[in-house]
Scaffold this active site. Sequence first.
Site, PDB file in Angstrom:
ATOM      1  N   CYS A 111      22.004  29.671  65.025  1.00  0.00           N
ATOM      2  CA  CYS A 111      23.039  30.627  64.653  1.00  0.00           C
ATOM      3  C   CYS A 111      22.368  31.934  64.239  1.00  0.00           C
ATOM      4  CB  CYS A 111      23.892  30.072  63.520  1.00  0.00           C
ATOM      5  SG  CYS A 111      25.150  31.226  62.920  1.00  0.00           S
ATOM      6  N   PHE A 112      22.604  32.989  64.994  1.00  0.00           N
ATOM      7  CA  PHE A 112      21.982  34.276  64.681  1.00  0.00           C
ATOM      8  C   PHE A 112      22.635  34.946  63.476  1.00  0.00           C
ATOM      9  CE2 PHE A 112      20.716  33.664  69.094  1.00  0.00           C
ATOM     10  CZ  PHE A 112      19.373  34.015  69.033  1.00  0.00           C
TER      11      PHE A 112
END
Length: 263
Positions: A111-112
Site C-alpha cells: 500500500c503506497f
Amino acid sequence: MLALRLLNVVAPAYFLCISLVTFVLQLFLFLPSMREDPAAARLFSPALLHGALFLFLSANALGNYVLVIQNSPDDLGACQGTSARRASCPSPSTHFCRVCARVTLRHDHHCFFTGNCIGSRNMRNFVLFCLYTSLACLYSMVAGVAYISAVLSISFAHPLAFLTLLPTSISQFFSGAVLGSEMFVILMLYLWFAIGLACAGFCCHQLLLILRGQTRHQVRKGVAVRARPWRKNLQEVFGKRWLLGLLVPTLNVGSESSKQWDK
C-alpha cells in the site's frame, strides 16, 4: 524502482494533507455554520453531534492508519539465500516486496498510501482504515453539500444537481459570483466523493478475499487455497475481539498462520 520509492513517500504525504484540510474545513467552516436550534437541548445541538461523529470517524481512520504502519508484516529474512532456506518458508503465502526490500508472511499487496506492506499483522487494521476513511469522506461530503446548499442557495433535490454543480460553479467563479473559498469546498466535495467510493470498493473487495481465505497476491499468481469455512477465515484476520476493533483502533494480534510460523 526509484519512481515507486518516490510514490511511497508522496502518497502518504498526500493522504495526510487531505486529512488536514478536511479537519480544518470541518472545524472552522462547517461546524460554525450550524446554527443551534433553540428548541433542542444544548447537549444534543447539531454542531455538537456533528463534531462528535466526525471525530469518531476520523480517530478510527487515522488510528488504524498509524497501526498499519507500525504493525509491519513479519520480515522473513531467513527465506532469502539458499534453496534449503527458501524451502522451509510457508510458500506460497510469502512474497518478496521490492519496495520494502523484505520477505513478508501472507503478503497481500504493498500500500503506497501507508508506505507499508499489507500482510499477516496489519490486515485487520488496513480493512478498518479503508472502512472509516470511506465513511469520513462521504460524511464530509454530506456536510459540505449542506454548507454549499445554505451558502449558495442551491437545491440538491434533483438527482443530477450534484453532477452539474462543478461546471456551473466554475463558470460562476470566473464571473465573480462564487468566492474562492466556496469554489475550494466544491472541489473538495468531488475529491471526498471519489476517495470515499474508492475506499469503500477496496474495503468490500478485501473483505470478499478474506471470506475466501485468499490474498490479492495469491489471486494474481493463480494460487489455489484450501476450502475452509468463511467464519474461520474471518476470525483469522479480525480475531475474537472484532467488535472492539470496530469501535476503537486496537492492535492486530496477528493471524493463526503468523503464530504458527513464529513457533
